[in-house]
Structure formats: structure tokens, C-alpha cells
Design a protein around this motif. Structure first.
Motif, PDB file in Angstrom:
ATOM      1  N   ALA A 132     -13.830   1.562  11.604  1.00 36.41           N
ATOM      2  CA  ALA A 132     -13.421   2.952  11.797  1.00 36.41           C
ATOM      3  C   ALA A 132     -12.002   3.066  12.345  1.00 36.41           C
ATOM      4  CB  ALA A 132     -14.397   3.662  12.742  1.00 36.41           C
ATOM      5  N   GLU A 133     -11.488   1.963  12.921  1.00 37.49           N
ATOM      6  CA  GLU A 133     -10.122   1.993  13.457  1.00 37.49           C
ATOM      7  C   GLU A 133      -9.060   1.629  12.417  1.00 37.49           C
ATOM      8  OE1 GLU A 133     -11.355   0.803  18.045  1.00 37.49           O
ATOM      9  OE2 GLU A 133     -10.574  -0.716  16.695  1.00 37.49           O
ATOM     10  N   ARG A 134      -9.508   1.307  11.220  1.00 39.67           N
ATOM     11  CA  ARG A 134      -8.543   1.031  10.162  1.00 39.67           C
ATOM     12  C   ARG A 134      -7.744   2.292   9.859  1.00 39.67           C
ATOM     13  NH1 ARG A 134     -12.433  -2.447   6.020  1.00 39.67           N
ATOM     14  NH2 ARG A 134     -12.980  -4.028   7.570  1.00 39.67           N
ATOM     15  N   ARG A 135      -6.529   2.104   9.380  1.00 42.10           N
ATOM     16  CA  ARG A 135      -5.713   3.275   9.077  1.00 42.10           C
ATOM     17  C   ARG A 135      -4.751   3.027   7.920  1.00 42.10           C
ATOM     18  NH1 ARG A 135      -3.744   3.907  15.026  1.00 42.10           N
ATOM     19  NH2 ARG A 135      -5.992   3.826  15.233  1.00 42.10           N
ATOM     20  N   VAL A 136      -4.311   4.127   7.340  1.00 41.65           N
ATOM     21  CA  VAL A 136      -3.343   4.038   6.244  1.00 41.65           C
ATOM     22  C   VAL A 136      -2.008   3.569   6.800  1.00 41.65           C
ATOM     23  CG1 VAL A 136      -1.992   5.380   4.593  1.00 41.65           C
ATOM     24  CG2 VAL A 136      -4.460   5.779   4.810  1.00 41.65           C
ATOM     25  N   GLY A 137      -1.464   2.544   6.147  1.00 39.52           N
ATOM     26  CA  GLY A 137      -0.152   2.041   6.535  1.00 39.52           C
ATOM     27  C   GLY A 137       0.809   2.085   5.374  1.00 39.52           C
ATOM     28  N   SER A 184      -3.810  15.107   7.731  1.00 42.79           N
ATOM     29  CA  SER A 184      -5.187  15.172   7.221  1.00 42.79           C
ATOM     30  C   SER A 184      -5.386  14.269   6.015  1.00 42.79           C
ATOM     31  CB  SER A 184      -5.543  16.611   6.861  1.00 42.79           C
ATOM     32  OG  SER A 184      -4.710  17.045   5.800  1.00 42.79           O
ATOM     33  N   LEU A 185      -4.309  13.904   5.323  1.00 43.10           N
ATOM     34  CA  LEU A 185      -4.433  12.989   4.181  1.00 43.10           C
ATOM     35  C   LEU A 185      -4.245  11.535   4.590  1.00 43.10           C
ATOM     36  CD1 LEU A 185      -2.370  14.907   1.448  1.00 43.10           C
ATOM     37  CD2 LEU A 185      -4.855  14.863   1.776  1.00 43.10           C
ATOM     38  N   LEU A 186      -3.582  11.312   5.734  1.00 37.57           N
ATOM     39  CA  LEU A 186      -3.175   9.952   6.089  1.00 37.57           C
ATOM     40  C   LEU A 186      -3.997   9.343   7.215  1.00 37.57           C
ATOM     41  CD1 LEU A 186       0.695  10.514   5.917  1.00 37.57           C
ATOM     42  CD2 LEU A 186      -0.713   9.222   4.291  1.00 37.57           C
ATOM     43  N   ALA A 187      -4.587  10.146   8.066  1.00 36.83           N
ATOM     44  CA  ALA A 187      -5.298   9.611   9.227  1.00 36.83           C
ATOM     45  C   ALA A 187      -6.734   9.253   8.849  1.00 36.83           C
ATOM     46  CB  ALA A 187      -5.262  10.620  10.376  1.00 36.83           C
ATOM     47  N   HIS A 188      -6.868   8.211   8.014  1.00 38.77           N
ATOM     48  CA  HIS A 188      -8.170   7.780   7.507  1.00 38.77           C
ATOM     49  C   HIS A 188      -8.186   6.263   7.396  1.00 38.77           C
ATOM     50  CE1 HIS A 188      -9.490  11.833   6.545  1.00 38.77           C
ATOM     51  NE2 HIS A 188      -8.291  12.056   6.054  1.00 38.77           N
ATOM     52  N   PRO A 189      -9.364   5.684   7.344  1.00 40.97           N
ATOM     53  CA  PRO A 189      -9.444   4.228   7.152  1.00 40.97           C
ATOM     54  C   PRO A 189      -9.407   3.818   5.690  1.00 40.97           C
ATOM     55  CG  PRO A 189     -11.611   5.103   7.673  1.00 40.97           C
ATOM     56  CD  PRO A 189     -10.669   6.275   7.654  1.00 40.97           C
ATOM     57  N   SER A 190      -8.968   4.680   4.793  1.00 38.54           N
ATOM     58  CA  SER A 190      -8.937   4.410   3.352  1.00 38.54           C
ATOM     59  C   SER A 190      -7.890   5.315   2.726  1.00 38.54           C
ATOM     60  CB  SER A 190     -10.324   4.703   2.756  1.00 38.54           C
ATOM     61  OG  SER A 190     -10.231   5.096   1.412  1.00 38.54           O
ATOM     62  N   LEU A 191      -7.352   4.879   1.585  1.00 38.02           N
ATOM     63  CA  LEU A 191      -6.395   5.728   0.857  1.00 38.02           C
ATOM     64  C   LEU A 191      -7.078   6.854   0.086  1.00 38.02           C
ATOM     65  CD1 LEU A 191      -3.848   3.190  -0.738  1.00 38.02           C
ATOM     66  CD2 LEU A 191      -3.544   4.638   1.276  1.00 38.02           C
ATOM     67  N   ASN A 192      -8.410   6.830   0.011  1.00 39.20           N
ATOM     68  CA  ASN A 192      -9.076   7.775  -0.890  1.00 39.20           C
ATOM     69  C   ASN A 192      -8.712   9.242  -0.689  1.00 39.20           C
ATOM     70  OD1 ASN A 192     -10.540   5.280  -1.484  1.00 39.20           O
ATOM     71  ND2 ASN A 192     -11.906   6.607  -2.652  1.00 39.20           N
ATOM     72  N   PRO A 193      -8.644   9.754   0.553  1.00 38.34           N
ATOM     73  CA  PRO A 193      -8.258  11.176   0.681  1.00 38.34           C
ATOM     74  C   PRO A 193      -6.874  11.471   0.103  1.00 38.34           C
ATOM     75  CG  PRO A 193      -9.310  10.398   2.685  1.00 38.34           C
ATOM     76  CD  PRO A 193      -9.074   9.176   1.838  1.00 38.34           C
ATOM     77  N   LEU A 194      -5.925  10.584   0.327  1.00 34.70           N
ATOM     78  CA  LEU A 194      -4.597  10.787  -0.271  1.00 34.70           C
ATOM     79  C   LEU A 194      -4.672  10.693  -1.791  1.00 34.70           C
ATOM     80  CD1 LEU A 194      -1.503  11.082  -0.075  1.00 34.70           C
ATOM     81  CD2 LEU A 194      -1.374   8.583   0.206  1.00 34.70           C
ATOM     82  N   LEU A 195      -5.414   9.700  -2.284  1.00 34.87           N
ATOM     83  CA  LEU A 195      -5.552   9.544  -3.737  1.00 34.87           C
ATOM     84  C   LEU A 195      -6.107  10.808  -4.378  1.00 34.87           C
ATOM     85  CD1 LEU A 195      -7.104   5.938  -4.059  1.00 34.87           C
ATOM     86  CD2 LEU A 195      -4.708   6.599  -4.291  1.00 34.87           C
TER      87      LEU A 195
END
Lengths: 406, 406
Positions: free
Chosen positions: B31-36, B59-70
Motif C-alpha cells: 500500500a506504500e508503493r507510489r507512482v514515480g 488524484s491520478l498520481l497518489a496511487h500504488p499503480s499507474l492504472n488511475p493515470l492510465l
């Protein structure tokens, strides 16, 4: 009267209890979907009931998907099933449970789990031989040399698996008759069904570690009927050398109801005698019976056109799982793998129109005319059952789909 | 000095800004992973920076996966990239950004998105001809009749896509030499690489509705290097008639860094001249250039063994997308599709050991001995770059994998 007004002998009585996901009457938001268990012509809101009864299984059931239950593993599956059976059979629970029973006709059913990877096998010898004779009439053997040594399979498109009653749009694509100089493009003119059984993986496995034959029931939660729609003309032109792609990837329909393997104990049968010695990882000759006696019925616009018997499948679901992972490929919760077309030895037992009409040569005579392949507006329904306890049938959830013009 | 101490001409300078997912130093919880975002030899915690700067894109970047940005689509992709470029180039932001820059060597990189479906194409004519000559030496044409009419592809296993630096366990499986009476089982003895480029789908599409050639850049977010590990002996025995399965499904390695298409504007090139007229849905003769000039390098234990040029691929990623969906198959956020092995016309440009050693006949001479196929302990590294603005290179993230005994 049997418990909760389910008629005696109902194939969806308390001996069955398949799982699905539904929206209660009046609900439209995906977050309001919930795990349901079918009881006769009703759906039990399993998560709601579990919470009302203070059950420890509420955490597995109060979700808009089966995935948490699938991931929980075999002991949890058995425990939950035992609890559900008690809720719907013990009179003392009746009052508490009643508010959570909805008429099936009042709810909307959804795809019951998030499909991870989808694999399709080719496990019926009768089907494989029919296809071989139709497409490779000059071959010395209608089976390819590998067929009796391994369960042939390939990956399909997980993202286009849809729940029963979803319309199927006729796919367009390239096709080329042997005599044509170049391919033409247009809606498929040889749209077909494949009557299959799909197996749903619950417990995942680690990448690099095969799953042994004997661990099948630790990983696989249940099964459902599945229609692997196929555009034969698109498939014939595209499939050499890397296999089927667009001829299959437009849609795969599954039942809304997943029957747990625990409900199918009385349906277990030995698979057909093996004609070739099997490598140890596939050798089930010393194992408990790996086949399932499922009786499938295929109806086209309400007319039964075939009754394929699943008991005759050469490769079992346990062998398919062992093969699929023997190279170290991991399993994920929600993996779906299907048997391939179920065909028996008789003409009336073939699970595809390709075989039933011998590639269109012998069209079916239906009340509304001849059929070589599917026409727009056609409705295909797969249904089925398995022998259950005390001679009662275990009903399998239907898979229905209507073809709409592309 | 260029902004933020990235050396002039660094292939990961502010003109590039590929996206990944990382764990900051000392963090282990998923859960602490983040978009870099990679900047030189640092990683910018993009979500953290966005929040600190009060950016609407948090809101698109503060996630443990790129999926929301994608999933956000092309306008959002461009807007976020513009914001990131400003953060790392405008001196006024330097102080606010600094706490969110971590040395690359201090972080752990993860699979950057949740892979939905994985499709592998076969788009290099040089590769397809080499394979045809090796496996079908008696065929009149080394290409199958469909090859110039459609981009051949098939579905692979999404669940075994792993990030660079994940060890690859040598797969076991069945193999059978033509002279053998029956197959044998064991670890693959012909383990190979396939140097490929993978395309990552962002914006989904509706089932039943094809995605046109010209809509490629609305749906595809970016690309990455990809190694589609292949067990040639397993594949050769299993692949007729339904295509590759266990010979490929044990592992597919992707870079930790997804390069957005917006960073590759200067790398766009016209694909090779088409030798056959294409059906309208694949005809890109009037479109903007659909190829990408990517220069790939394949190293085995640190020794460069091949430099495949992506610019020569016959089928473009836009054509692959149009083909993959022309039957109505839907796209999901996270769909990954790969080019197939990238091979150029020269021996030194072949993207697989199968081709480099001509199926083992001509082993490579390496400092540590001869190599026909991969041995345990071998490390394969794909790296690459593309022409960028003002002659600066756009670096592609590496894909590295080490073979470990099965």
C-alpha cells in the motif's frame, strides 16, 4: 414441504447452492452488488444473511464479487457451504433468513467474479477428431501427434468474458476462401457456438511452482457452463501459425451461477480409458475419479439441437490444471479455464454447429428454417445438470446469448 | 547545469520522464508503493510532489499503480506530463520538489500497472521469415499466406508478466524430437529470449465497438521494452494447432519504466513500404507515420549480442490495436500488447537466440563459452533509446532477467 418452500427434487434445492453476484431490486450501483446463493427460484443475499446472523463468514460474503470467497481456499469454502446449508434448511433460521431471499425474477445477475486469465482447452476426443476430419481431411490421423500426450490449450481474452444474457455482437473480420486471391472484410458468415464447461480458480499459486494433479480441489472452487462463441471464417484464415485470436476474442459467455465442486461429489466419474501412457505429472490412473458426469443441453431458439455428455471428456480438469502450471506458470484467484467443446460420439451429442452441420454441409432443420451457422436474432441457451445425492439432480446455471447484427 | 543536476544529454532528462511504481527507502508494504517518474538517476515521488504542490493531478498520481493515470485518457496524460515537466525544470519548484526525489539505487521498483489482457504479435517480417525458414524449410514461402494481410497475434498469460530484475525459473515441460517415439519431460533445454516492445493501453473501449487506426493515441499511453521468454522445445511440440501456450506462459519480463508516447514524438517514422494492398481498417498509407525508431540492444552476461531496430517492423502498434479490436473485442485499462520479436535484416540485428544461432546450429562465442540457448545463471538485459528533441536520446527502461534452475 422441503425447507423454505423449494419443491422436492428441485435441481436448485439446498443440495446445490451455486454462487453468483446480483443487484437487489431497485439497485443500480455496482457497489451495491452482492454475493447471492440460488435456492429454487430465489436468491439468498448471502452477505446480508451472514451479517444478520452474526456469521464469521460475513467478511467473505459481503462483497460485490466472489473473489474474496474464491481466494479463501478449500477449508473456508467447505465451512461457508456448511453454514449456508444450515441457514436454508434449519427451521430455526427461517425467520432471520426470510428478508434476504429475493425472487430470481426481481434481481439483476452479474459476472460473478473478476476473470484473471482465461484459458481454453481442447479436451474432447470426439470434438478434436471431428474438427480434424473437417479441416484436415487428407491427414493420416484426425488427431495431431501431441493430442493424446497433453491437454492442448491456449489463452483467450479475459476482458470479453460476459455473463449469461449479455447480447453478442456479430464480429467482423477478415476471411478468405481458398480460391480467393485476397481476403475480404465483413461480418462473420460462419458464427458458431462451443458448448463448454468452465472451471474457476480460487486459491492462487506461486510463479515457478507447478500445481500437482492431486491438488486440483485445493485450487479450483467450482464450475459453470460456458459458450465460447467462435467465428469459423475469421478463425480459419488467421489461426496458422499462432492459434485462434479474433475468431474467439469477441465474446465468451458464462453462467451467472458457479456450482461449487462440493455440490458435485455424486457426479464424479472415471474419465475414458487412456490409450497412451501418460507422463507422471498427468498420470491419474491411481487417483480418485477425475471426470464429472455433467449432462449438457444446447438449445437454439428454444429447440434442443444437441445433448453433449461431459463424462466422456478425455482430459480432466485436474489434468488441465497440472498441465497449465507444470512450466511454473502461476495461478491467480479468478483464473478461468474451459474444457473446449464438449462433443460425444453421436451426431446428437456434438457441441458446435461446425460439427452438427459438418461445416455447413448438412444444415439443421429448425421450425423457423434451416441453419448452417447462427443468424442475427438467434438465441442460444446452454443448460445442464449432474447426478446429485439420492437421485436428485444438481442444476447447472444456464448460459444464454442472443446474436445481434454487427 | 541543466535543471536538478541531470547532466546535459542524459537520456533520462526532463524530455523523457517515464513512469513507474516504486517503494521508497525502508518501505515494504504494497500500500506504500507510489507512482514515480524517473529523472536521471533519481525517482520523483510524483504523487507526493503533486500533493505538496497542491496539484489537481494528485488524484491520478497518489496511487500504488499507474492504472488511475492510465484510465484518465489522453488529455489528462498531456496535462500531467506538462505539470511534471514544469516541476522538474522551473527553478522556483526546486525546493518543493527536492524532498520527493530519491536516488534510484535506494528504491525498489515494481510492476507499474495491473496487466489486464496480454497479447503478443508477430510483426517483424525478418523474424517471421527466419522462423519460417528454420521450422518449415520445405515451404514455398517462409511467410504464411495471411502474414502480409493481417498482424498475426495471440493471447499470452497476463498473470506471469513480471517486472525487470525478477528471476526467471527455467520451465519444465514436454518435448519430443521428431525421431522419438514419445515425448519426454524435463527442464527446457532450448530456453530463449524474445526482444520486443510492449504497448500499454490506458483508455478502455466498449465491447462490440472497434477502435479505428486513427484512435491509437487516444487509447495507448506508452511503451516499454519486453522480453517474452520462450522455451523452444516445449513450444515446438505443443503449438499445433492452437498456438504457443506453456512454451511462453511461464514468464514475460517488462521494464519498470513506461515511456509515454508524448516523449517519443521525435522518434516517429514511416513503417516499411507495404507490398500488399491492405483492407481499409489497416490501411495507414494516408496517416501520420505509425512506426517508432527505437534502437534496442540485447546483452547476455554483459556482452552485446544483438541490436534489433524497431523502425523496420512491418506492422505498427496502431495497426495491431485496430486489428485486435476490429471484431468488437473491448480494451481494458492495463491491456498490454507486444510487437513480437524485433529482428532486422542483418545477423547482428536478430532478437532471439533461435535466429542468432539458427536454432543452435551456429552457437554464439561468448567470453564464458559457447551459447546455443540460455544456461542457468545467464543474465539477459534489453536496453534501448529513441531519437529525442535536439539530438538528445530518449532512454528506454532496461529489462533484465536472470535464469535460475527449475
Amino acid at each position: 414441504m422441503p425447507p423454505f418452500d423449494v419443491p422436492e427434487g428441485d435441481p436448485f434445492g439446498p443440495h446445490n447452492l451455486p454462487y453468483g453476484v446480483f443487484s437487489p431490486p431497485g439497485s443500480t450501483r455496482p457497489a451495491e452488488r452482492r454475493v447471492g446463493v440460488r435456492l429454487g427460484d430465489h436468491v439468498l443475499d448471502a452477505g446480508g444473511a451472514a451479517m444478520a446472523l452474526g456469521s464469521p463468514y460475513a467478511s467473505l460474503l459481503a462483497h460485490p464479487s466472489l473473489n474474496p470467497l474464491l481466494a479463501a481456499g478449500r477449508t473456508a469454502w467447505s465451512d461457508v457451504r456448511r453454514a449456508l446449508t444450515a441457514w436454508v434448511t434449519v427451521p430455526a433460521h427461517q425467520e432471520a433468513i426470510a428478508p434476504f431471499l429475493h425472487p430470481l425474477s426481481s434481481v439483476t445477475l452479474h459476472l460473478p467474479f473478476e476473470v484473471a486469465d482465461y484459458v481454453d482447452f481442447y479436451a474432447s476426443e470426439h470434438h478434436a477428431r471431428n474438427v480434424g476430419q473437417i479441416f484436415r481431411p487428407d491427414a493420416a490421423d484426425s488427431l495431431t501427434p501431441n493430442w493424446k500426450h497433453l491437454p492442448i490449450g491456449y489463452h483467450g481474452r479475459a476482458g470479453t468474458v460476459v455473463v449469461s444474457d449479455t447480447d453478442v455482437v456479430r464480429p467482423s473480420g477478415q476471411r478468405k476462401a481458398p480460391a480467393d486471391a485476397a481476403p475480404v472484410f465483413g461480418p462473420s458468415v460462419r458464427l458458431d457456438i462451443e458448448a463448454e464447461v468452465g472451471f474457476v480458480v480460487g486459491l492462487p499459486s506461486r510463479q515457478g511452482t507447478p500445481v500437482a494433479l492431486g491438488d486440483f480441489r485445493d485450487h479450483v472452487f467450482g464450475l459453470c457452463l460456458l459458450n465460447d462463441w467462435s467465428a469459423r471464417d475469421i478463425q480459419a484464415w488467421e489461426y496458422v501459425p499462432l492459434g485462434p485470436f479474433l475468431g474467439k476474442s469477441f465474446a465468451t459467455s458464462v453462467s451467472a451461477w458457479i456450482t461449487p465442486l462440493d455440490a458435485l461429489e455424486d457426479a464424479r466419474v472415471a474419465p475414458p480409458e487412456r490409450t497412451h501412457e501418460l507422463l507422471p505429472y498427468l498420470d491419474d490412473s491411481q487417483d480418485e475419479p477425475g471426470g464429472y458426469d455433467l449432462r449438457i443441453s444446447v438449445a437454439l431458439n428454444g429447440q434442443v439441437i444437441s445433448e453433449p455428455p461431459f463424462s466422456g471428456m478425455y482430459w480432466t480438469a485436474a489434468q488441465q490444471l497440472a498441465h497449465m502450471t507444470v512450466n511454473g506458470a502461476s495461478l491467480r484467484t479468478g483464473d478461468l479455464y474451459a474444457s473446449g467443446t464438449v462433443s460425444g460420439p453421436e451426431l446428437s451429442q456434438r457441441g458446435s454447429l461446425l460439427e452438427l452441420t459438418w461445416n455447413g454441409r448438412d444444415p439443421l432443420e429448425l421450425p423457423d428454417g434451416k441453419r448452417a451457422f447462427l443468424e442475427d436474432g438467434d438465441v442460444v441457451t446452454l443448460s445442464g445438470w449432474a447426478p446429485g445425492p439420492d437421485g436428485v439432480r444438481v442444476g447447472l446455471g444456464e448460459v444464454r446469448g442472443r446474436i445481434v447484427g454487427g
